[in-house]
Design a protein around this motif. Sequence first.
Motif, short mmCIF file in Angstrom:
data_model
loop_
_atom_site.label_atom_id
_atom_site.label_comp_id
_atom_site.label_asym_id
_atom_site.label_seq_id
_atom_site.Cartn_x
_atom_site.Cartn_y
_atom_site.Cartn_z
N SER A 81 -10.09 2.78 1.30
CA SER A 81 -10.15 4.17 1.76
C SER A 81 -11.09 5.01 0.92
O SER A 81 -11.62 6.02 1.40
N ARG A 109 -8.20 0.11 5.65
CA ARG A 109 -8.54 1.54 5.62
C ARG A 109 -10.04 1.80 5.45
O ARG A 109 -10.44 2.80 4.86
N ASP A 111 -13.36 3.31 6.52
CA ASP A 111 -13.69 4.44 7.39
C ASP A 111 -15.19 4.65 7.40
O ASP A 111 -15.80 4.98 6.38
N CYS A 140 -9.89 1.89 9.52
CA CYS A 140 -8.67 2.66 9.29
C CYS A 140 -7.80 2.78 10.54
O CYS A 140 -6.59 2.97 10.44
N SER A 377 -1.58 14.69 9.47
CA SER A 377 -2.60 14.21 8.55
C SER A 377 -3.90 13.85 9.24
O SER A 377 -4.95 13.74 8.60
N TYR A 378 -3.86 13.64 10.56
CA TYR A 378 -5.10 13.40 11.29
C TYR A 378 -6.09 14.54 11.09
O TYR A 378 -7.31 14.32 11.00
N SER A 381 -7.81 14.35 7.79
CA SER A 381 -8.73 13.21 7.74
C SER A 381 -9.93 13.41 8.65
O SER A 381 -11.07 13.09 8.28
N TRP A 382 -9.71 13.91 9.86
CA TRP A 382 -10.74 13.88 10.89
C TRP A 382 -11.07 15.24 11.49
O TRP A 382 -12.03 15.37 12.25
N CYS A 422 -2.78 6.30 8.22
CA CYS A 422 -2.81 7.32 7.16
C CYS A 422 -1.74 6.94 6.14
O CYS A 422 -0.82 6.18 6.43
#
Length: 517
Positions: A81, A109, A111, A140, A377-378, A381-382, A422
Amino acid sequence: MDQHTIIYNGCCFAPGSAPCGWLELEGTRIKSMGAGDTWSALAGARTRLIDARGGSILPGFIDNHFHLVQTALNSLSVDLSDARSFDDIGAAIQAAGQENPALPIYGIRLDIQNLAEKRLPDRAVLDAIWNDSPVWLNTCDYQTSILNTYAMLYYKIPFTQQGVQYGPKSMPTGRFIGQANALLRGNILKKTSDFYRLEALFHLMPQLAEQGVTTIAAVEGGDLYCDRDAEFIQDVITNRRVYPDIELFFQTLNMDLVQEMGLKRVGGCLYVDGTFNTRTAAISFDYADAPRERGVLKFTQAQMDELVEQCYCRGLQLALYTVGDRAIDLVINAHRRAAKLTGNLCLRHRLEHVELPSPQHIQTASELNLIFSMQPSYESSWGGPGKMYEKRLGDRRLDTNPFREILDGGVTLCGGTDSDVCQANYIQAIHAAVNHPTPEHRITVEEAVTMFTSSGAYALGLEQDRGYLKEGFRGDVIVLDRDILSAPAEQLCELKVMYTLKDGALVYNREGGGFQC
């Protein structure tokens, strides 16, 4: 003699109740609660006293979407990650290979948005890094696998499957997506022994206790995982081998098998569509970076109608993976039909992820008593400018994960981490919901905590037993180092779990040795 514990000098999270600063646990249950120093009259020679030091006292966290076996196995794998380049990937793989030269190397993980090269490595890159044992890397979202040449030969990849990627001269690149990825993952995971699964699960427990989770909805089996995982988890539940309570969702279309196993739930990651990252989530508009691509639906409306009706008739709670708005629409249409046919609105059916719902979806879901099981948490992260949602969806990234509108629309919203996509970090997930990059989608701290406590219990039909700090309720309790309701929003992610108690027993003490089981 039952364990007797008093947690005092804290701030109890009990919305709607009078302020409370302490609670008493006897045996597996909460016995009493109160304010001030009235607790002192209850303490005896055998009482365990826990000073909360002004921190929050919360119900134990409930994770409603957790790939438990995969997370456990990945706890023994190479975490990529933090990889920012192929050099970082190489250093991690070489370190793992040198530590255990004869063993396969599993990397997790990975990415693409983090990599300076802005592309995934291929077989040639991995061969140059390590070719003395099999190397298998997962992105991920688990939608892409990457193998070195050794692994391609070792795992006997069927190159006729759709999703095997080829490069110049029709040579396989070592990247596998779609059906090929699912088959590859299934072949590898089926070879995993239950002994290794259990070893991995025990290895994971201290990490979970540190995060304060006490109940997990384990979503097991299905296309990208292994049906044996569901059977294994059922055995773990039956024999109570680990500290958290586990509620199993079997990701299968075999309803007879689900009922033979005595389960009352089905699904979790029963894929209706895919992910935004791979442009397979089904949307009603073109992907911003791929004109004329709108993702893929894995069911027709007729197939979905039949599946949903079957669950209504059998009394099974159904949880379906829906990311894009077309997938959400397909599933809600099926629920509307089944509810009209049966008149049953009491099974607490769920939509998982629900990253791009429309106002109409929210209204209909409220009318049908559907639950949205989502992952805050998406967004950390994104979400936000320059990240994956914007690259794939353009300005429509402003519409993703609209928590505020969902709650205001009357839909029950429960939270999960989607571990191991995640990390299982509930404080970070609460922080993400409160600090959504689109301000109008933000919710309060109290609402975010509720996603992982009382609403989480309701989504599993457990609200009469846990999810609240109330007398007679299960003694699943955590203590934070600060009062979460008074902490500045931007500092929420800094809070720490100091103590975790499960059924009144102390399983984690940050300052006193960590994991206690």
